[in-house]
Scaffold this active site. Structure first.
Site: not given
Ligand code: AMP
Length: 126
Positions: A110, A112
């Site tokens: 993903h 950001h």
């Molecule tokens: P990372 O630490 O780069 O893997 O980022 C994971 C991101 O996913 C974090 O910013 C979380 O807040 C986000 N996240 C986790 N669960 C969900 C969800 N159900 N819907 C949207 N974002 C999410």
């Protein structure tokens, strides 16, 4: 060695429609949705629909169609949010975390996209 993809991760569940998301933009290959715990007024996650663990996995293993669609969608999200610095927007940060040192929480690639406030320096020097 090939990457193993864990299809129980939360983004895989979102892609299967098992849990809801706040969609910003969706194409055949890509989904963009709002982060559930935003770290800026605009915090959008762009994910491929394919089973890719992180940036290097996606970059090395995805098809050209998936890669083009992913980055075109990310660009469209910037346009939709009105954050493009060359187009009157105030700018943004696009980042991806990978693995242990990158402190990646969700093992599905993903990007950001963060915007809406001054985001400070990219990394703390500590
Ligand atoms: P990372 O630490 O780069 O893997 O980022 C994971 C991101 O996913 C974090 O910013 C979380 O807040 C986000 N996240 C986790 N669960 C969900 C969800 N159900 N819907 C949207 N974002 C999410």
């Amino acid at each position: 060695m090939a990457y193993a993809y864990d299809d129980t991760n939360i983004f895989a569940r979102i892609l299967r429609g098992e849990i809801p998301n706040n969609t910003v933009l969706e194409t055949g290959h890509t989904l963009a949705f709002r982060d559930i715990a935003p770290q800026a007024p605009d915090h959008v996650l762009v994910i491929p629909k394919g089973a890719y663990v992180n940036f290097d996995h996606f970059s090395n293993a995805a098809s050209e169609a998936e890669i083009v669609d992913f980055y075109r969608t990310a660009g469209k999200v910037c346009a939709m949010l009105g954050i493009e610095p060359g187009m009157g927007g105030a700018g943004y940060r696009a980042i991806t975390n990978a693995g242990e040192n990158g402190v990646q929480e969700v093992p599905h690639y993903h990007l950001h996209i963060l915007a809406g406030r001054n985001l400070g320096r990219m990394l703390n020097r500590a």
